[in-house]
Write a protein that holds these residues in place. Structure first.
Motif, PDB file in Angstrom:
ATOM      1  N   VAL A  24       0.823  -1.210   0.000  1.00  0.00           N
ATOM      2  CA  VAL A  24       0.000   0.000   0.000  1.00  0.00           C
ATOM      3  C   VAL A  24       0.856   1.257   0.000  1.00  0.00           C
ATOM      4  O   VAL A  24       0.592   2.217  -0.735  1.00  0.00           O
ATOM      5  CB  VAL A  24      -0.958  -0.021   1.206  1.00  0.00           C
ATOM      6  N   VAL A  25       1.890   1.277   0.828  1.00  0.00           N
ATOM      7  CA  VAL A  25       2.748   2.459   0.933  1.00  0.00           C
ATOM      8  C   VAL A  25       3.492   2.709  -0.381  1.00  0.00           C
ATOM      9  O   VAL A  25       3.682   3.862  -0.785  1.00  0.00           O
ATOM     10  CB  VAL A  25       3.737   2.296   2.102  1.00  0.00           C
ATOM     11  N   CYS A  26       3.896   1.648  -1.054  1.00  0.00           N
ATOM     12  CA  CYS A  26       4.732   1.781  -2.250  1.00  0.00           C
ATOM     13  C   CYS A  26       3.944   1.893  -3.548  1.00  0.00           C
ATOM     14  O   CYS A  26       4.514   2.239  -4.588  1.00  0.00           O
ATOM     15  CB  CYS A  26       5.695   0.594  -2.346  1.00  0.00           C
ATOM     16  N   GLN A  27       2.650   1.592  -3.524  1.00  0.00           N
ATOM     17  CA  GLN A  27       1.891   1.570  -4.767  1.00  0.00           C
ATOM     18  C   GLN A  27       1.603   2.979  -5.286  1.00  0.00           C
ATOM     19  O   GLN A  27       1.597   3.955  -4.532  1.00  0.00           O
ATOM     20  CB  GLN A  27       0.575   0.818  -4.572  1.00  0.00           C
ATOM     21  N   ASP A  28       1.373   3.074  -6.589  1.00  0.00           N
ATOM     22  CA  ASP A  28       0.902   4.301  -7.225  1.00  0.00           C
ATOM     23  C   ASP A  28      -0.618   4.279  -7.110  1.00  0.00           C
ATOM     24  O   ASP A  28      -1.290   3.575  -7.864  1.00  0.00           O
ATOM     25  CB  ASP A  28       1.352   4.323  -8.690  1.00  0.00           C
ATOM     26  N   HIS A  29      -1.179   5.039  -6.166  1.00  0.00           N
ATOM     27  CA  HIS A  29      -2.609   4.916  -5.911  1.00  0.00           C
ATOM     28  C   HIS A  29      -3.454   5.461  -7.057  1.00  0.00           C
ATOM     29  O   HIS A  29      -4.563   4.989  -7.283  1.00  0.00           O
ATOM     30  CB  HIS A  29      -2.994   5.584  -4.584  1.00  0.00           C
ATOM     31  N   ASP A  30      -2.939   6.450  -7.799  1.00  0.00           N
ATOM     32  CA  ASP A  30      -3.685   6.934  -8.960  1.00  0.00           C
ATOM     33  C   ASP A  30      -3.761   5.856 -10.036  1.00  0.00           C
ATOM     34  O   ASP A  30      -4.822   5.626 -10.637  1.00  0.00           O
ATOM     35  CB  ASP A  30      -3.030   8.188  -9.530  1.00  0.00           C
ATOM     36  N   ALA A  31      -2.636   5.189 -10.291  1.00  0.00           N
ATOM     37  CA  ALA A  31      -2.620   4.141 -11.306  1.00  0.00           C
ATOM     38  C   ALA A  31      -3.491   2.958 -10.885  1.00  0.00           C
ATOM     39  O   ALA A  31      -4.190   2.365 -11.712  1.00  0.00           O
ATOM     40  CB  ALA A  31      -1.181   3.674 -11.559  1.00  0.00           C
ATOM     41  N   ARG A  32      -3.462   2.625  -9.590  1.00  0.00           N
ATOM     42  CA  ARG A  32      -4.277   1.499  -9.133  1.00  0.00           C
ATOM     43  C   ARG A  32      -5.762   1.843  -9.217  1.00  0.00           C
ATOM     44  O   ARG A  32      -6.580   0.994  -9.551  1.00  0.00           O
ATOM     45  CB  ARG A  32      -3.904   1.106  -7.715  1.00  0.00           C
ATOM     46  N   THR A  33      -6.111   3.086  -8.928  1.00  0.00           N
ATOM     47  CA  THR A  33      -7.496   3.516  -9.088  1.00  0.00           C
ATOM     48  C   THR A  33      -7.936   3.345 -10.538  1.00  0.00           C
ATOM     49  O   THR A  33      -9.022   2.806 -10.819  1.00  0.00           O
ATOM     50  CB  THR A  33      -7.661   4.988  -8.670  1.00  0.00           C
ATOM     51  N   LEU A  75      -8.021   3.841  -3.779  1.00  0.00           N
ATOM     52  CA  LEU A  75      -9.110   4.754  -4.102  1.00  0.00           C
ATOM     53  C   LEU A  75      -9.355   5.758  -2.984  1.00  0.00           C
ATOM     54  O   LEU A  75      -9.539   6.959  -3.230  1.00  0.00           O
ATOM     55  CB  LEU A  75     -10.383   3.967  -4.399  1.00  0.00           C
ATOM     56  N   LEU A  76      -9.332   5.287  -1.740  1.00  0.00           N
ATOM     57  CA  LEU A  76      -9.590   6.198  -0.619  1.00  0.00           C
ATOM     58  C   LEU A  76      -8.489   7.253  -0.504  1.00  0.00           C
ATOM     59  O   LEU A  76      -8.769   8.414  -0.179  1.00  0.00           O
ATOM     60  CB  LEU A  76      -9.714   5.408   0.679  1.00  0.00           C
ATOM     61  N   ARG A  77      -7.251   6.856  -0.762  1.00  0.00           N
ATOM     62  CA  ARG A  77      -6.180   7.850  -0.694  1.00  0.00           C
ATOM     63  C   ARG A  77      -6.305   8.865  -1.826  1.00  0.00           C
ATOM     64  O   ARG A  77      -6.119  10.074  -1.614  1.00  0.00           O
ATOM     65  CB  ARG A  77      -4.811   7.171  -0.753  1.00  0.00           C
ATOM     66  N   ARG A  78      -6.618   8.391  -3.020  1.00  0.00           N
ATOM     67  CA  ARG A  78      -6.794   9.321  -4.145  1.00  0.00           C
ATOM     68  C   ARG A  78      -7.921  10.303  -3.849  1.00  0.00           C
ATOM     69  O   ARG A  78      -7.779  11.514  -4.063  1.00  0.00           O
ATOM     70  CB  ARG A  78      -7.095   8.544  -5.422  1.00  0.00           C
ATOM     71  N   TRP A  79      -9.041   9.808  -3.340  1.00  0.00           N
ATOM     72  CA  TRP A  79     -10.180  10.694  -3.071  1.00  0.00           C
ATOM     73  C   TRP A  79      -9.877  11.674  -1.943  1.00  0.00           C
ATOM     74  O   TRP A  79     -10.360  12.798  -1.950  1.00  0.00           O
ATOM     75  CB  TRP A  79     -11.418   9.855  -2.760  1.00  0.00           C
ATOM     76  N   GLN A  80      -9.075  11.222  -0.978  1.00  0.00           N
ATOM     77  CA  GLN A  80      -8.695  12.141   0.096  1.00  0.00           C
ATOM     78  C   GLN A  80      -7.828  13.269  -0.456  1.00  0.00           C
ATOM     79  O   GLN A  80      -8.011  14.440  -0.097  1.00  0.00           O
ATOM     80  CB  GLN A  80      -7.950  11.399   1.206  1.00  0.00           C
ATOM     81  N   GLU A  81      -6.896  12.932  -1.330  1.00  0.00           N
ATOM     82  CA  GLU A  81      -6.007  13.951  -1.886  1.00  0.00           C
ATOM     83  C   GLU A  81      -6.731  14.864  -2.874  1.00  0.00           C
ATOM     84  O   GLU A  81      -6.499  16.077  -2.894  1.00  0.00           O
ATOM     85  CB  GLU A  81      -4.814  13.278  -2.562  1.00  0.00           C
ATOM     86  N   GLN A  82      -7.608  14.287  -3.708  1.00  0.00           N
ATOM     87  CA  GLN A  82      -8.270  15.064  -4.747  1.00  0.00           C
ATOM     88  C   GLN A  82      -9.395  15.938  -4.205  1.00  0.00           C
ATOM     89  O   GLN A  82      -9.533  17.097  -4.602  1.00  0.00           O
ATOM     90  CB  GLN A  82      -8.835  14.123  -5.823  1.00  0.00           C
ATOM     91  N   TRP A  83     -10.215  15.356  -3.318  1.00  0.00           N
ATOM     92  CA  TRP A  83     -11.444  16.040  -2.933  1.00  0.00           C
ATOM     93  C   TRP A  83     -11.653  16.122  -1.417  1.00  0.00           C
ATOM     94  O   TRP A  83     -12.713  16.512  -0.955  1.00  0.00           O
ATOM     95  CB  TRP A  83     -12.649  15.354  -3.596  1.00  0.00           C
ATOM     96  N   GLY A  84     -10.631  15.770  -0.656  1.00  0.00           N
ATOM     97  CA  GLY A  84     -10.761  15.837   0.792  1.00  0.00           C
ATOM     98  C   GLY A  84     -11.779  14.846   1.331  1.00  0.00           C
ATOM     99  O   GLY A  84     -12.399  15.114   2.363  1.00  0.00           O
ATOM    100  N   ALA A  85     -11.963  13.721   0.653  1.00  0.00           N
ATOM    101  CA  ALA A  85     -12.914  12.700   1.094  1.00  0.00           C
ATOM    102  C   ALA A  85     -12.227  11.792   2.109  1.00  0.00           C
ATOM    103  O   ALA A  85     -11.255  11.113   1.775  1.00  0.00           O
ATOM    104  CB  ALA A  85     -13.408  11.880  -0.096  1.00  0.00           C
ATOM    105  N   GLU A  86     -12.725  11.789   3.349  1.00  0.00           N
ATOM    106  CA  GLU A  86     -12.054  11.075   4.430  1.00  0.00           C
ATOM    107  C   GLU A  86     -12.992  10.044   5.056  1.00  0.00           C
ATOM    108  O   GLU A  86     -14.183  10.300   5.263  1.00  0.00           O
ATOM    109  CB  GLU A  86     -11.573  12.066   5.489  1.00  0.00           C
ATOM    110  N   LEU A  87     -12.421   8.907   5.372  1.00  0.00           N
ATOM    111  CA  LEU A  87     -13.207   7.807   5.916  1.00  0.00           C
ATOM    112  C   LEU A  87     -13.822   8.192   7.252  1.00  0.00           C
ATOM    113  O   LEU A  87     -13.121   8.565   8.181  1.00  0.00           O
ATOM    114  CB  LEU A  87     -12.338   6.563   6.055  1.00  0.00           C
ATOM    115  N   PHE A  88     -15.144   8.092   7.317  1.00  0.00           N
ATOM    116  CA  PHE A  88     -15.911   8.423   8.516  1.00  0.00           C
ATOM    117  C   PHE A  88     -16.477   7.164   9.152  1.00  0.00           C
ATOM    118  O   PHE A  88     -16.368   6.963  10.367  1.00  0.00           O
ATOM    119  CB  PHE A  88     -17.035   9.393   8.129  1.00  0.00           C
ATOM    120  N   LEU A  89     -17.079   6.295   8.358  1.00  0.00           N
ATOM    121  CA  LEU A  89     -17.678   5.053   8.854  1.00  0.00           C
ATOM    122  C   LEU A  89     -17.204   3.885   8.014  1.00  0.00           C
ATOM    123  O   LEU A  89     -17.158   3.979   6.783  1.00  0.00           O
ATOM    124  CB  LEU A  89     -19.208   5.150   8.822  1.00  0.00           C
TER     125      LEU A  89
END
Length: 284
Positions: free
Chosen positions: A98-107, A214-228
């Protein structure tokens, strides 16, 4: 010893002490998963959950512990079957990926995989195939969406807090785990959300590393953060939802690729949920 796992700034004992002082009427509990991840939680009234989550989310930089809403106490989390086969070594390897992956490419890979699976399902019907191309291509989808909004739509939590709640039973827990961001919750607690059950669609299997990307990309792009995070249910609090139709189309196609059970019509999602401050997802 070097590790890819996040090391919080605040020791577990200190966080437990702070939570005990902050919630004297509802003392926190703690447990350790089979992979050695400490989970500390406190039971919180549903109507106060969002405000309390906001407060502790704001302290994440100082604590290093990510808060998320659950129906499960720390003891329940530690005993849950979603830890089967994940020991300390397996978790270390998963976190390294997870730490080493390209999260945009994986998305992008997850979206392409979903598109290919959808195209295989419709077979030779060219009209349906054209429809799926429009759904998965942001450039085709964007002209079908409404104009840019001046401000985000107000989002309402469906399960984590407030009155719109399908879970009328059981307490709500605010559970803390050591994580760099909410995107690591489905990694340190493998399979805690729907895709983490390794849902299979034909040859498609979504894993915790996919969730994290996907969650990391969305957090960086749109400030979408895991709530539940709870089984087949996932909610994200979105600080900067996409308001322009092209950005909303991009988010809608990614959400479709991740959770078609929720985003069955990306046009409706692109003009509604995607531009709101809460994204509620669920898997059948």
């Amino acid at each position: 010893m070097n590790t890819f796992l996040h090391q919080p700034r605040l020791a577990a004992d200190e966080l437990f002490r702070v939570l005990s002082a902050c919630f004297p009427q509802s003392p926190p509990t703690r447990a350790t998963t089979p992979a050695g991840v400490e989970v500390i939680g406190v039971s919180v009234a549903r109507d106060r959950m969002r405000d309390i989550w906001d407060e502790w989310r704001g302290q994440h930089g100082e604590t290093g512990w990510w808060p998320h809403v659950s129906l499960m106490s720390p003891d329940d989390v530690a005993r849950a079957s979603f830890h089967e086969g994940v020991d300390a070594a397996a978790l270390e390897n998963l976190m390294a990926e997870v730490v080493c992956q390209d999260h945009d490419a994986r998305t992008a890979s997850v979206v392409v995989s979903s598109f290919r699976w959808s195209m295989e399902c419709v077979g030779g019907d060219e009209e349906d195939r054209q429809g799926w191309r429009d759904d998965y291509d942001p450039d085709r989808l964007a002209p079908q969406l409404g104009p840019e909004l001046a401000e985000p739509l107000a989002g309402v939590s469906r399960w984590g807090s407030g009155d719109r709640d399908t879970w009328g039973w059981g307490p709500r827990w605010l559970n803390f785990v050591p994580a760099r961001g909410g995107y690591e919750v489905p990694v340190v607690l493998p399979h805690v959300i729907g895709t983490g059950n390794w849902f299979r669609y034909g040859d498609r299997i979504l894993t915790p590393a996919d969730d994290a990307a996907l969650l990391r990309r969305w957090q960086e792009q749109w400030g979408a953060e895991l709530f539940l995070a709870q089984g087949a249910y996932l909610e994200l609090v979105v600080r900067r939802p996409p308001l322009h139709p092209r950005a909303a189309a991009q988010a809608a196609t990614e959400l479709l690729g991740y959770c078609a059970d929720t985003v069955q019509d990306p046009r409706t999602a692109g003009d509604g949920m995607v531009r709101s401050t809460v994204w509620s997802l669920w898997w059948d």
